[in-house]
Design an enzyme around this catalytic site. Structure first.
Site, PDB file in Angstrom:
ATOM      1  N   CYS A  17      -3.027  15.123   2.755  1.00  0.00           N
ATOM      2  CA  CYS A  17      -4.009  15.160   1.672  1.00  0.00           C
ATOM      3  C   CYS A  17      -4.871  16.397   1.861  1.00  0.00           C
ATOM      4  O   CYS A  17      -5.276  16.721   2.979  1.00  0.00           O
ATOM      5  CB  CYS A  17      -4.886  13.910   1.681  1.00  0.00           C
ATOM      6  SG  CYS A  17      -6.071  13.879   0.315  1.00  0.00           S
TER       7      CYS A  17
ATOM      8  N   SER B 139     -13.508   5.528  -3.930  1.00  0.00           N
ATOM      9  CA  SER B 139     -14.031   5.669  -2.578  1.00  0.00           C
ATOM     10  C   SER B 139     -15.399   6.318  -2.664  1.00  0.00           C
ATOM     11  O   SER B 139     -15.502   7.508  -2.903  1.00  0.00           O
ATOM     12  CB  SER B 139     -13.090   6.555  -1.752  1.00  0.00           C
ATOM     13  OG  SER B 139     -11.844   5.915  -1.617  1.00  0.00           O
ATOM     14  N   LEU B 140     -16.433   5.517  -2.470  1.00  0.00           N
ATOM     15  CA  LEU B 140     -17.793   6.045  -2.616  1.00  0.00           C
ATOM     16  C   LEU B 140     -18.348   6.477  -1.255  1.00  0.00           C
ATOM     17  O   LEU B 140     -18.673   7.632  -1.054  1.00  0.00           O
ATOM     18  CB  LEU B 140     -18.679   4.984  -3.282  1.00  0.00           C
ATOM     19  CG  LEU B 140     -20.034   5.474  -3.779  1.00  0.00           C
ATOM     20  CD1 LEU B 140     -19.895   6.603  -4.779  1.00  0.00           C
ATOM     21  CD2 LEU B 140     -20.816   4.308  -4.400  1.00  0.00           C
TER      22      LEU B 140
ATOM     23  N   GLY C 204      -2.625  10.312   0.821  1.00  0.00           N
ATOM     24  CA  GLY C 204      -2.737  11.209  -0.330  1.00  0.00           C
ATOM     25  C   GLY C 204      -3.747  10.776  -1.374  1.00  0.00           C
ATOM     26  O   GLY C 204      -4.216   9.651  -1.378  1.00  0.00           O
ATOM     27  N   GLU C 205      -4.083  11.730  -2.241  1.00  0.00           N
ATOM     28  CA  GLU C 205      -4.981  11.452  -3.368  1.00  0.00           C
ATOM     29  C   GLU C 205      -4.102  11.295  -4.611  1.00  0.00           C
ATOM     30  O   GLU C 205      -3.594  12.291  -5.147  1.00  0.00           O
ATOM     31  CB  GLU C 205      -5.983  12.601  -3.522  1.00  0.00           C
ATOM     32  CG  GLU C 205      -6.786  12.588  -4.804  1.00  0.00           C
ATOM     33  CD  GLU C 205      -7.455  11.252  -5.124  1.00  0.00           C
ATOM     34  OE1 GLU C 205      -8.212  10.731  -4.297  1.00  0.00           O
ATOM     35  OE2 GLU C 205      -7.193  10.712  -6.232  1.00  0.00           O
TER      36      GLU C 205
ATOM     37  N   CYS D 165       0.868  -1.173   0.000  1.00  0.00           N
ATOM     38  CA  CYS D 165       0.000   0.000   0.000  1.00  0.00           C
ATOM     39  C   CYS D 165       0.912   1.231   0.000  1.00  0.00           C
ATOM     40  O   CYS D 165       1.640   1.470   0.957  1.00  0.00           O
ATOM     41  CB  CYS D 165      -0.900  -0.061   1.239  1.00  0.00           C
ATOM     42  SG  CYS D 165      -2.028   1.329   1.373  1.00  0.00           S
TER      43      CYS D 165
ATOM     44  N   SER E  84      -6.561   3.961  -6.106  1.00  0.00           N
ATOM     45  CA  SER E  84      -7.791   4.315  -5.397  1.00  0.00           C
ATOM     46  C   SER E  84      -7.947   5.828  -5.403  1.00  0.00           C
ATOM     47  O   SER E  84      -7.017   6.556  -5.068  1.00  0.00           O
ATOM     48  CB  SER E  84      -7.727   3.801  -3.955  1.00  0.00           C
ATOM     49  OG  SER E  84      -8.840   4.271  -3.219  1.00  0.00           O
TER      50      SER E  84
ATOM     51  N   ASN F 252     -11.645   2.218  10.575  1.00  0.00           N
ATOM     52  CA  ASN F 252     -10.512   2.067  11.485  1.00  0.00           C
ATOM     53  C   ASN F 252     -10.366   3.329  12.313  1.00  0.00           C
ATOM     54  O   ASN F 252     -10.084   4.396  11.780  1.00  0.00           O
ATOM     55  CB  ASN F 252      -9.236   1.787  10.699  1.00  0.00           C
ATOM     56  CG  ASN F 252      -9.279   0.397  10.106  1.00  0.00           C
ATOM     57  OD1 ASN F 252      -9.520  -0.583  10.797  1.00  0.00           O
ATOM     58  ND2 ASN F 252      -9.096   0.311   8.800  1.00  0.00           N
TER      59      ASN F 252
ATOM     60  N   CYS G 263     -10.949  10.321   7.759  1.00  0.00           N
ATOM     61  CA  CYS G 263      -9.618   9.860   7.351  1.00  0.00           C
ATOM     62  C   CYS G 263      -8.536  10.607   8.116  1.00  0.00           C
ATOM     63  O   CYS G 263      -8.531  11.836   8.145  1.00  0.00           O
ATOM     64  CB  CYS G 263      -9.456  10.078   5.850  1.00  0.00           C
ATOM     65  SG  CYS G 263      -7.784   9.801   5.250  1.00  0.00           S
TER      66      CYS G 263
ATOM     67  N   CYS H  18      -6.213   0.560   6.877  1.00  0.00           N
ATOM     68  CA  CYS H  18      -6.734   1.611   5.995  1.00  0.00           C
ATOM     69  C   CYS H  18      -7.152   2.836   6.780  1.00  0.00           C
ATOM     70  O   CYS H  18      -7.894   2.724   7.746  1.00  0.00           O
ATOM     71  CB  CYS H  18      -8.018   1.136   5.321  1.00  0.00           C
ATOM     72  SG  CYS H  18      -7.719   0.204   3.887  1.00  0.00           S
TER      73      CYS H  18
END
Ligand code: SAH
Ligand code: SF4
Length: 384
Positions: free
Chosen positions: A113, A241-242, A187-188, A106, A219, A318, A120, A361
């Site tokens: 971000c 990511s919905l 990050g995005e 990962c 992602s 998480n 998050c 995550c």
């Protein structure tokens, strides 16, 4: 002395050009590229099939420098997390997740971000800067090298999850620990487009890591124009990511939805499928107790996605610090999953790994000096 060029982040075409500018043939670039990525070598003297003259030239002008490891943590289930130094006060995290037949890394794409999703921990920290292609690839380069070194000391990089988390010897023909990459760290990734796609190009290159497009997943929180650009540049497997079945709720927990609402996002996903390596988009859905986890949300989701080939991945939330959110209990997660399955979807629940070392995550916090905050403070001071 002029600064040396770090070759770690170069794609093969870019390296070939760099060599050509120095009067060197393309096959020399390929040799060096293979030494760096296939063999994990950073010392030009160890690249034994290069002419001495070329090695001297490389010494003078170039280097292979990965980001420095600040710490390494290993979970009881073999999950391993590294914190990398990416400049004053800043660190990014990378997580290796072993299974019996694969190893998934990962990878982070930014320091912090800017998109500020409320659930998050990376988003809570704000944004400092984009990572370079070398820093992104460096995470993979270091992980492979480090896991191979551990294996040589008798710590295998595969684990038998179905039975007892027993460490198992990898197959003989498996040369490298990392077989899959997910751009799901800090990050995005689509907001750092060029370095991320350059790094992924190297991941796919047969002269480097040779991962297939199905084994590299990006992602995104749904940066619509960049999804369209990714389709042209390098269509790897896509995860979106919905996290909510309607715009009202999604905008509340994911501010980016105010710019790119759900229907625009789904249209971009359907276009992407024309070239995607899989015939579905993975939709991630983090289960937040009492927020988006009710049966009515599952039913709404089933209707929402009816025209978009989708696989749903439910992620138990998480927790971190004072997030203000709670994890949905397993019974409710299963009920939610059942509704989706009965509606004809493939819906899985993500197994939480490495949460004993804060490697799950959304828990990746690293160290982020928030530059945006500093800027706002400066503006306030100037105004005062
Ligand atoms: N920025 C990208 C990729 C990084 S986040 C994106 O948002 O897709 C990887 C995944 O972890 C995303 O689906 C994200 O929404 C999810 N996530 C974030 N915080 C989480 C948390 N606290 N618990 C579980 N998943 C989380
Ligand atoms: Fe950024 Fe992804 Fe976290 Fe949202 S979930 S803040 S997009 S890293």
């Amino acid at each position: 002395m002029p600064e040396k060029t770090n070759l770690l982040g170069f794609t093969l075409p870019a390296l070939t050009e760099w060599f050509a500018e120095r009067g060197e043939k393309p096959f020399r670039a390929r040799q060096v590229f293979r030494w760096i990525h296939q063999r994990g070598v950073d010392d030009f003297d160890a690249m034994t099939d290069l002419a001495k003259g070329l090695r001297e030239k490389l010494h003078a002008e170039a280097e292979v420098i990965p980001p420095q490891v600040l710490s390494e943590h290993r979970s009881a289930d073999g999950t391993t997390k590294w914190l990398f130094d990416v400049g004053v006060g800043n660190g990014v995290e990378t997580v290796y997740i072993p299974e019996d037949d694969r190893g998934t890394l990962c990878v982070s794409s930014q320091v912090g971000c800017a998109l500020a999703c409320t659930f998050c921990s990376t988003g809570r920290q704000g944004f400092n800067r984009d990572l370079s292609a070398g820093e992104i690839l460096g995470q993979l380069w270091v992980a492979n090298r480090r896991l191979q070194a551990l294996a040589a000391e008798g710590v295998p990089y595969r684990i038998d999850l179905r039975h007892d988390n027993r460490e198992i010897e990898p197959e003989k023909d498996e040369r490298r620990p990392v077989t899959n990459v997910v751009m799901m760290g800090m990050g995005e990734p689509l907001n750092n487009f060029v370095p991320v796609t350059d790094a992924m190009e190297v991941m796919l290159d047969d002269n480097a890591y040779g991962l297939s497009r199905r084994r590299v997943t990006l992602s995104t929180s749904g940066v619509v124009p960049q999804i369209r650009k990714l389709k042209e540049r390098l269509p790897v497997a896509l995860a979106v990511s919905l996290h909510a079945p309607n715009d009202l709720l999604r905008s509340e927990i994911m501010p980016i939805n105010r710019t790119y609402p759900i229907q625009e996002l789904l249209a971009a996903c359907r276009d992407y499928l024309e070239v995607a390596p899989r015939d579905f988009i993975t939709f991630e859905y983090v289960m937040l107790s009492g927020v988006n986890d009710q049966p009515q949300h599952a039913r709404e989701l089933a209707v929402l996605l009816k025209d978009t080939p989708a696989k749903l991945n439910l992620i138990p939330f998480n927790p971190f610090g004072d997030s203000g959110f709670q994890r949905t209990d397993m019974e409710s997660v299963r009920r939610f999953q059942d509704i989706l399955i009965k509606a004809g979807y493939i819906a899985t629940v993500r197994r939480t790994r490495g949460d004993d070392i804060d490697a799950a995550c959304g828990q990746l916090a690293g160290q982020v000096v928030n530059r945006m905050k500093k800027k706002t403070i400066r503006i306030h001071q100037e105004a005062a």
